[in-house]
Scaffold this motif. Structure first.
Motif, PDB file in Angstrom:
ATOM      1  N   CYS A  24       0.888  -1.239  -0.138  1.00  0.00           N
ATOM      2  CA  CYS A  24       0.125  -0.149   0.050  1.00  0.00           C
ATOM      3  C   CYS A  24       0.907   1.156  -0.025  1.00  0.00           C
ATOM      4  N   GLY A  25       0.481   2.258  -0.571  1.00  0.00           N
ATOM      5  CA  GLY A  25       1.288   3.649  -0.507  1.00  0.00           C
ATOM      6  C   GLY A  25       0.976   3.987   0.893  1.00  0.00           C
ATOM      7  N   SER A  26       1.500   5.192   1.300  1.00  0.00           N
ATOM      8  CA  SER A  26       1.359   5.711   2.377  1.00  0.00           C
ATOM      9  C   SER A  26       0.083   6.261   2.852  1.00  0.00           C
ATOM     10  N   GLU A  27      -1.062   6.448   1.973  1.00  0.00           N
ATOM     11  CA  GLU A  27      -2.210   6.659   2.119  1.00  0.00           C
ATOM     12  C   GLU A  27      -3.256   5.625   2.259  1.00  0.00           C
ATOM     13  N   GLY A  28      -2.652   4.351   2.126  1.00  0.00           N
ATOM     14  CA  GLY A  28      -3.552   3.283   2.341  1.00  0.00           C
ATOM     15  C   GLY A  28      -3.924   2.660   0.991  1.00  0.00           C
ATOM     16  N   PHE A  29      -3.818   3.291  -0.337  1.00  0.00           N
ATOM     17  CA  PHE A  29      -4.370   2.709  -1.500  1.00  0.00           C
ATOM     18  C   PHE A  29      -3.255   1.757  -1.904  1.00  0.00           C
ATOM     19  N   PHE A  30      -3.823   0.523  -2.554  1.00  0.00           N
ATOM     20  CA  PHE A  30      -2.870  -0.377  -3.163  1.00  0.00           C
ATOM     21  C   PHE A  30      -1.882   0.212  -4.095  1.00  0.00           C
ATOM     22  N   LEU A  31      -0.632  -0.127  -4.163  1.00  0.00           N
ATOM     23  CA  LEU A  31       0.400   0.244  -4.702  1.00  0.00           C
ATOM     24  C   LEU A  31       0.606  -0.349  -6.112  1.00  0.00           C
ATOM     25  N   GLU A  32       0.683   0.617  -7.129  1.00  0.00           N
ATOM     26  CA  GLU A  32       0.841   0.077  -8.486  1.00  0.00           C
ATOM     27  C   GLU A  32       2.437  -0.239  -8.557  1.00  0.00           C
ATOM     28  N   ARG A  33       2.815  -1.059  -9.434  1.00  0.00           N
ATOM     29  CA  ARG A  33       4.147  -1.300  -9.589  1.00  0.00           C
ATOM     30  C   ARG A  33       4.888  -0.133 -10.006  1.00  0.00           C
ATOM     31  N   HIS A  34       4.378   0.567 -11.130  1.00  0.00           N
ATOM     32  CA  HIS A  34       5.208   1.537 -11.365  1.00  0.00           C
ATOM     33  C   HIS A  34       4.199   2.873 -11.631  1.00  0.00           C
ATOM     34  N   PRO A  35       4.257   3.880 -11.221  1.00  0.00           N
ATOM     35  CA  PRO A  35       3.162   4.892 -11.363  1.00  0.00           C
ATOM     36  C   PRO A  35       2.872   5.175 -12.728  1.00  0.00           C
ATOM     37  N   LYS A  36       3.727   5.151 -13.593  1.00  0.00           N
ATOM     38  CA  LYS A  36       3.633   5.530 -15.130  1.00  0.00           C
ATOM     39  C   LYS A  36       3.596   4.262 -15.998  1.00  0.00           C
ATOM     40  N   LEU A  37       4.680   3.225 -15.772  1.00  0.00           N
ATOM     41  CA  LEU A  37       4.801   2.307 -16.829  1.00  0.00           C
ATOM     42  C   LEU A  37       4.138   1.090 -16.620  1.00  0.00           C
ATOM     43  N   ALA A  38       3.536   0.930 -15.276  1.00  0.00           N
ATOM     44  CA  ALA A  38       2.980  -0.436 -14.816  1.00  0.00           C
ATOM     45  C   ALA A  38       1.770  -0.113 -13.577  1.00  0.00           C
ATOM     46  N   PRO A  39       0.996   0.861 -14.399  1.00  0.00           N
ATOM     47  CA  PRO A  39      -0.052   1.399 -13.538  1.00  0.00           C
ATOM     48  C   PRO A  39      -0.966   0.360 -13.105  1.00  0.00           C
ATOM     49  N   VAL A  40      -1.367  -0.733 -13.522  1.00  0.00           N
ATOM     50  CA  VAL A  40      -2.365  -1.749 -13.229  1.00  0.00           C
ATOM     51  C   VAL A  40      -1.542  -2.959 -12.481  1.00  0.00           C
ATOM     52  N   SER A  41      -0.215  -3.067 -12.556  1.00  0.00           N
ATOM     53  CA  SER A  41       0.353  -4.139 -11.962  1.00  0.00           C
ATOM     54  C   SER A  41       0.720  -4.032 -10.548  1.00  0.00           C
ATOM     55  N   THR A  42       0.963  -4.956  -9.701  1.00  0.00           N
ATOM     56  CA  THR A  42       1.581  -4.874  -8.394  1.00  0.00           C
ATOM     57  C   THR A  42       2.856  -5.507  -8.438  1.00  0.00           C
ATOM     58  N   CYS A  43       3.397  -5.352  -7.249  1.00  0.00           N
ATOM     59  CA  CYS A  43       4.589  -5.872  -7.122  1.00  0.00           C
ATOM     60  C   CYS A  43       4.750  -7.565  -6.846  1.00  0.00           C
ATOM     61  N   ASN A  44       3.527  -8.115  -6.612  1.00  0.00           N
ATOM     62  CA  ASN A  44       3.176  -9.458  -6.970  1.00  0.00           C
ATOM     63  C   ASN A  44       2.757  -9.886  -8.554  1.00  0.00           C
ATOM     64  N   ASP A  45       3.417 -10.583  -9.077  1.00  0.00           N
ATOM     65  CA  ASP A  45       3.182 -11.003 -10.284  1.00  0.00           C
ATOM     66  C   ASP A  45       2.033 -11.707 -10.664  1.00  0.00           C
ATOM     67  N   GLY A  46       0.802 -11.307 -11.642  1.00  0.00           N
ATOM     68  CA  GLY A  46      -0.366 -11.995 -11.783  1.00  0.00           C
ATOM     69  C   GLY A  46      -1.223 -11.474 -10.943  1.00  0.00           C
ATOM     70  N   ILE A  47      -1.058 -10.416 -10.061  1.00  0.00           N
ATOM     71  CA  ILE A  47      -2.066  -9.658  -9.349  1.00  0.00           C
ATOM     72  C   ILE A  47      -2.002  -8.129  -9.857  1.00  0.00           C
ATOM     73  N   TYR A  48      -3.427  -7.839 -10.455  1.00  0.00           N
ATOM     74  CA  TYR A  48      -3.553  -6.589 -11.083  1.00  0.00           C
ATOM     75  C   TYR A  48      -4.494  -5.566 -10.182  1.00  0.00           C
TER      76      TYR A  48
END
Lengths: 665, 161, 401
Positions: free
Chosen positions: A526-550
């Motif tokens: 999660c980001g500091s505000e508590g929303f789920f964190l995307e892998r990259h704010p620009k280039l991977a905006p729907v990916s997470t750091c866990n592969d296969g979870i969007y």
């Protein structure tokens, strides 16, 4: 692969300028010259953009011409471009794992200002990699099969759109919704900005499609409780909560609702955010999907009354036999290749700003309540009347409630200015009331949004630039119903008092109460505000750091419906690409036991969270199942005899790095 | 050695998923912090072998900073807890060896906490500066010299693996 | 909203030039200009330049105009703006007093009452101009022994800092007697400084007679440092505010708390002793320093509800949204000035709310308020239906025999 371990090590070193990102702070020339003096280094160059095609070509050409067998690139973070350079290395015919990346951008040039210090640090980091790579061994990438099927968690507009997109593409989708019906927040809205089309008109057809789609299994009133496995092979446990109705048998005729011992609706209706009433057996709203009723054990006499109930609902249901008071919670398991998280948001609790009087003065409403009040299928059938039964003649809408505020939520929720304008329009349309909007900054970016702002202000809605500082009953009103909004009109520089009949608080969006729990279940950040964190704010905006979870929708951050749907489509496309490809490549960083060194002490066996280590009784040695190993290296660090080796992170490799970072120039 | 004022050298072992990513975030956010930490990336803080820590000190580190995911957030379930166990043992060992335990620090820094990377590094650099240099390599040399003078064989070179 | 957690770190001798060099001063650069500060400002509508505009004028280098306007004389240091500021700007602590100081310095003539009180504080150590040697005189009528720390000859648990109003002013003395009675009932090991005590100087600070404040604070710290005690307790919220924000408590290892905080901590012991029924509908007035200033809202309410027969009601503005009595920031001695500017007396506004809430007792925990609210009750003609009492007085009244 042509190189073997017996060949002499021949290293090529490349330092990237990254335009001025690196070269502006690090003396790249000095680093390259220094590295050229180190043992085994054959080529040492600096280049403007190593990740560009010519940059990659430079490496490949050097490999061919100088018989290089190890490559080190000092540039950005390996999390960004390691794959790029491994591919480049492999194209020139050497094993991609004979490559090492040095992070001198994120960890150096971007965080330091002193050129001398930054250059010294870059040299130390480069030297560590130069000492490390001679120990690198050729490794093979393993392919792991990806199971078909995608789990979508959360059935708001994001989850609905993602599920339909995947299902239309032929993928099996399991859609899990916590509530009794899908539809989420959007189902509660009246009109949607900027087009003012009715939310139900555009949403309910999609909800029906979900119900009808052969590729979608909808589990409503259910929650994901456990997720095991890894990309391509997630084993998911879903808890199906009892609604005391057999889903397949209920036709949604609602005769049981008619028959209930409670003749009149008596209990606060969740769908109408407590503004309406329902019975203990009820359909959340007419277009609910699934279109089946539920029984609330908190209010139904069968559960609450010691003498029970004569159960006229069961009689009304008759032969359909859809009512089952003995229903229990059930756990179902399913294996999927990918997961889309679309768990949405919750609205800010306006009670946290006590001076706006929410929960104290009945004529103070939050914006979601007003959505229901102006909605034709809402508790007042679209008549905007207040709790006192009166129509407001003046309404004050306060923007940014709980938003952009250090005392509550720091972020801007993006949608509030626009929905406040929309509500101003709807209130004016329904009641002809004078509407005052109090805003800090009017934020209306996006296609057709400025036009919408223009339109609403043209309709005669008053816009006051200033945030209300106090709300209190108007002493001049004998009935004590009217409220005074005290605010500075900042464009005038004067504190003014605005008496109004009704106050609407434009509350912001915040992470759902259980976001942290969901994050843990799915191993996301999660980001500091508590929303789920995307892998990259620009280039991977729907990916997470866990592969296969969007990610899709407001669980990733506040956004409007068009952006939510676009993001849901993107998440569906990513998941679709993964499951249709059918395999994933696994980083070969697994561990193995060097049998002759293993003392058979078994201390590694219980350490592995994946049960990848077993003890082979006849040999009295530990053995690691490579397919189960995820490559954390915990067993390696704990082995008393030093008999476990982790590929890519061998002891010798790390020791060389330590030596390298600490050696003197 | 250079004639410049002494600057501590700190080796960082950062886990790939949380702390290394947080350090990347600090970079992307252009936060500025002290340049004394050299980060070595590992997949998990659970991979930090006690030998890595001792080796770093032996080779001249003045401090060692280990960064892992917050408890409950480990990408590999509980590698960070395994590190925590070793950390407590290591700190006691270091104390016994005459090395201030504060030279070893373990911090939980999530991928979103770029600012924590900055504050932890700055704080650690300040604290190590206050402690002064550890200088084990120089001490080893002195001891070797003393031993040689006493007619004993020199200390063996630090062995790896 | 817990303002107290953020200690003031700016140097005491801050000037406009140095303001921007401090972190607190720098914060004004992030001001949103939302105007949330002006809305709750009790005299905001009477200011040519409400706080928001002061910030912007400061950013644009136009502060001279603000100073000349005299707007900041209307600041009663009530913390209402600071408690609500979405950017956490230290308005009441740092910015506004600073401008106020310069406003006062630039006035052709300082309002007479204020001038007199500040002079008295300097000469006599109290704003009334009473002789410092009579400071402990009230103890003779306390009914219980009130030991002097100088005579105790040993460390005590509680150093009770009585303060000026509670020492000299008759209604304040009544509160002091009640507090002494309660301390005795609970067996609190306490002592006072007696005639060695001088005004804590909070109002000096907030009207930004900073030199005056420093000399009073220095004096008190020197006296306090002679003795050993566990905590400083005072019934004067303004003194407590000064201790928390401006006195070097941490340096000396001192803690400071309000009498109601001490009593609330020991409510379990106190409650069984509160046996006399007081049939009263009580509205508690959150004073600015204890409420918004130190985040203490529940303790006085817990004490009041422990009294048998007391029904607690809330006024429209309560807790962090409370209304100032108008006495802070030197307002205590600016009533004539405010009246000359045709401004409503804030104490009257507050009393009207208490009456509207149906209260028969307006309970307070700050000595300024007794006089201010009692005046207002009389002026408004509510003296038949409502009285003003300190929380401590009500507790003492309910105490058995």
């Amino acid at each position: 692969m042509r190189q073997s371990m017996s060949e002499p090590v021949r290293i090529g070193f490349y330092i990237c300028h990254c335009g001025t990102n690196i070269a502006g702070v690090v003396d790249v020339d000095r680093v390259a010259k220094y590295v050229a003096t180190l043992p085994n280094v054959v080529v040492s160059r600096n280049y403007k953009y190593m990740c560009s095609d010519p940059g990659q070509e430079l490496i490949q050409q050097d490999i061919r011409e100088n018989q290089l067998n190890r490559i080190v690139v000092a540039a950005c973070s390996p999390l960004l471009h390691e794959r790029t350079f491994r591919n480049a290395t492999a194209k020139a015919g050497i094993n991609p794992f004979c490559f090492q990346m040095v992070n001198i951008r994120e960890h150096d040039a971007w965080v330091h200002t002193d050129k001398e210090e930054a250059t010294t640090k870059a040299i130390a980091l480069a030297r560590a990699a130069i000492r490390r790579v001679p120990h690198h061994k050729p490794l093979e990438v393993k392919q792991v099969a990806v199971q078909p099927g995608v789990l979508v968690v959360g059935g708001g507009i994001a989850g609905i759109h993602a599920a339909l997109t995947l299902a239309d593409g032929g993928q099996k989708v399991y859609l899990v919704e916590r509530d009794l019906t899908i539809g989420g927040h959007m189902a509660r809205f009246d009109k949607t900005f900027p087009t003012l089309d009715c939310a139900a008109c555009i949403l309910t057809p999609k909800m029906s499609q979900v119900r009808a789609h052969p590729n979608i299994t909808l589990w409503s009133y259910s929650e994901v409780v456990k997720v095991d496995g890894y990309v391509g092979n997630y084993r998911v446990t879903v808890k199906r909560k009892p609604r005391y109705i057999v889903e397949d048998l209920c036709t949604g005729c609602q005769e049981c609702v008619e028959a209930c011992v409670y003749r009149q609706p008596k209990f606060p209706d969740e769908f109408n955010v407590g503004l309406g009433l329902r019975k203990p057996v009820f359909l959340p709203f007419p277009q609910a999907v699934p279109a089946i009723v539920s029984i609330d054990p908190g209010t139904c006499r069968v559960f609450t009354h010691p003498n029970g109930c004569k159960q006229p609902c069961v009689t009304a249901c008759g032969d359909r036999k859809a009512i089952d008071f003995s229903q229990k919670e059930e756990l179902v398991e399913v294996t999927v290749g990918a997961v889309i998280v679309s768990t949405g948001f919750q609205i800010f609790d306006a009670k946290r700003v006590p001076y706006y009087g929410y929960g104290v003065y009945p004529n103070v409403y939050n914006a979601l309540e007003v959505e229901r009040l102006v909605n034709a299928s809402g508790p007042t059938n679209g008549e905007l009347v207040m709790r006192n039964g009166k129509r407001p003649k003046t309404v004050g809408i306060i923007h940014c409630v709980g938003s952009r505020d250090e005392n509550t939520n720091r972020w801007c929720s993006r949608v509030c200015c626009l929905y406040s304008l929309k509500l101003a329009h709807l209130i004016k349309e329904r009641t002809e009331a004078e509407v005052w909007n109090f805003y800090i900054d009017m934020r209306t970016p996006g296609k057709l949004m400025e036009e919408f702002y223009n339109r609403i202000s043209g309709e005669g809605v008053h816009l006051v630039r200033g945030k209300v500082g106090d709300v209190y009953p108007d002493p001049a009103d004998p009935e004590g119903q009217r409220l005074v909004l005290q605010a500075e009109d900042t464009l005038l520089g004067r504190v003014l008092k605005f008496p109004v009949d009704m106050v609407v608080l434009s509350i912001g969006l915040e992470p759902a109460a259980d976001a942290q729990q969901v994050r843990r279940t799915l191993n996301m950040s999660c980001g500091s505000e508590g929303f789920f964190l995307e892998r990259h704010p620009k280039l991977a905006p729907v990916s997470t750091c866990n592969d296969g979870i969007y990610l899709a929708g407001c669980c990733q951050g506040p956004k409007d419906i068009p952006d939510t749907v676009a993001q849901a489509g993107a998440a569906a496309a990513e998941a679709y690409a993964l499951v249709t490809r059918g395999y994933v490549e696994q980083e070969p960083n697994t561990a193995y036991v060097v049998e002759e060194d293993c003392s058979g002490c078994k201390s590694c066996v219980p350490l592995c969270p994946y049960n990848a280590i077993s003890f082979v009784e006849d040999k009295k040695k530990a053995a690691i199942n490579e397919a189960l190993c995820k490559g954390c290296g915990t067993c390696v660090a704990s082995c008393p005899s030093g008999s476990i080796v982790q590929n890519l992170f061998e002891d010798q490799e790390i020791f060389s790095e330590i030596e390298g970072v600490l050696a003197n120039e | 050695m250079s004639e410049k004022a002494w600057e501590p050298r700190i080796v960082g072992f950062f886990c790939n998923w949380c702390t290394y990513t947080a350090a990347d975030l600090a970079g992307v956010s252009r936060m500025k912090y002290a340049p004394n930490v050299r980060v070595i990336r590992l997949m998990c803080s659970g991979r930090v072998d006690p030998q890595f820590v001792l080796d770093a000190f032996a080779r001249g580190a003045d401090g060692v900073l280990i960064g892992g995911c917050h408890p409950g957030d480990c990408h590999y379930a509980e590698g960070n807890y395994k590190m925590l166990r070793r950390y407590h043992l290591l700190r006691r060992m270091l104390g016994d060896m005459g090395i201030e335990p504060e030279r070893l620090r373990l911090e939980w820094i999530s991928a979103a906490e770029g600012d924590k990377v900055k504050s932890v590094i700055n704080d650690m650099v300040a604290k190590i500066k206050a402690l002064g240099p550890l200088g084990l390599p120089v001490r080893f040399q002195t001891w070797d010299g003393e031993l040689a003078a006493d007619g004993h064989a020199g200390r063996e070179e630090v062995r790896h693996g | 909203m817990a303002i107290v957690e953020r200690n003031v770190t700016c140097p005491v001798d801050t000037t406009l030039e140095t303001l921007l060099a401090t972190p607190e001063g720098q914060q004004i650069m992030s001001c949103l200009q939302c105007g949330t500060c002006a809305g709750p400002c009790p005299y905001g509508e009477h200011m040519d330049y409400p706080p928001r505009q002061v910030i912007n004028m400061l950013r644009r280098g136009l502060l001279d105009e603000v100073i000349a306007s005299g707007s900041l004389l209307r600041c009663v240091a009530c913390y209402a703006c600071m408690a609500k500021c979405p950017r956490g700007i230290r308005l009441t602590d740092v910015l506004l007093p600073l401008v106020k100081e310069q406003t006062l310095a630039n006035l052709p003539e300082m309002p007479g009452e204020l001038q007199k009180s500040l002079e008295n504080m300097l000469r006599y150590g109290n704003p009334m101009g009473e002789s410092g040697r009579k400071r402990a005189a009230w103890t003779a009528t306390a009914g219980v022994p009130v030991p002097l720390i100088a005579q105790a000859g040993r460390p005590v648990d509680v150093l009770w800092f009585v303060e000026c109003y509670a020492s000299f002013y008759p209604r304040g003395q009544a509160v002091s007697r009640a507090a002494a009675k309660l301390f005795h009932a609970l067996g609190v090991d306490f002592a006072i400084l007696g005639n060695d005590e001088k005004c804590a100087g909070e109002c000096g600070r907030l009207t930004w007679e900073s030199g005056l404040f420093e000399s009073l604070a220095e004096y008190n710290v020197k006296v306090l440092a002679k003795y050993r005690f566990h905590r400083i307790v005072t019934g004067d919220s303004h003194a407590l505010n000064a201790f928390h924000r401006r006195y070097p408590l941490a340096e000396h290892g001192w803690q400071a708390e309000h009498t109601v905080q001490l009593l609330a901590r020991r409510l379990d012991e106190l409650k069984p002793r509160l046996t006399k029924r007081l049939e009263a509908v009580v509205a508690y007035h959150d004073n600015c320093c204890l409420g918004r200033g130190l985040d203490c809202y529940d303790e006085p309410r817990a004490l009041l509800t422990a009294i048998p027969g007391v029904k607690l009601v809330e006024m429209t503005h309560n807790r962090m949204n409370s209304l100032c009595c108008g006495g802070g920031g030197g307002g205590m001695w600016l009533d004539t000035y405010y009246k000359s500017k045709d401004m409503e007396r804030l104490s009257e506004r507050r009393v009207k709310e208490a009456v509207a809430a149906g209260a028969s007792v307006l309970a307070v925990a700050c000595p300024y308020e007794l006089s201010r609210f009692e005046d207002a009750v009389k002026t408004l003609g509510h003296d038949k239906q409502m009285v003003v009492r300190d929380v401590v007085e009500l507790l003492a009244e309910s105490l058995e025999g």
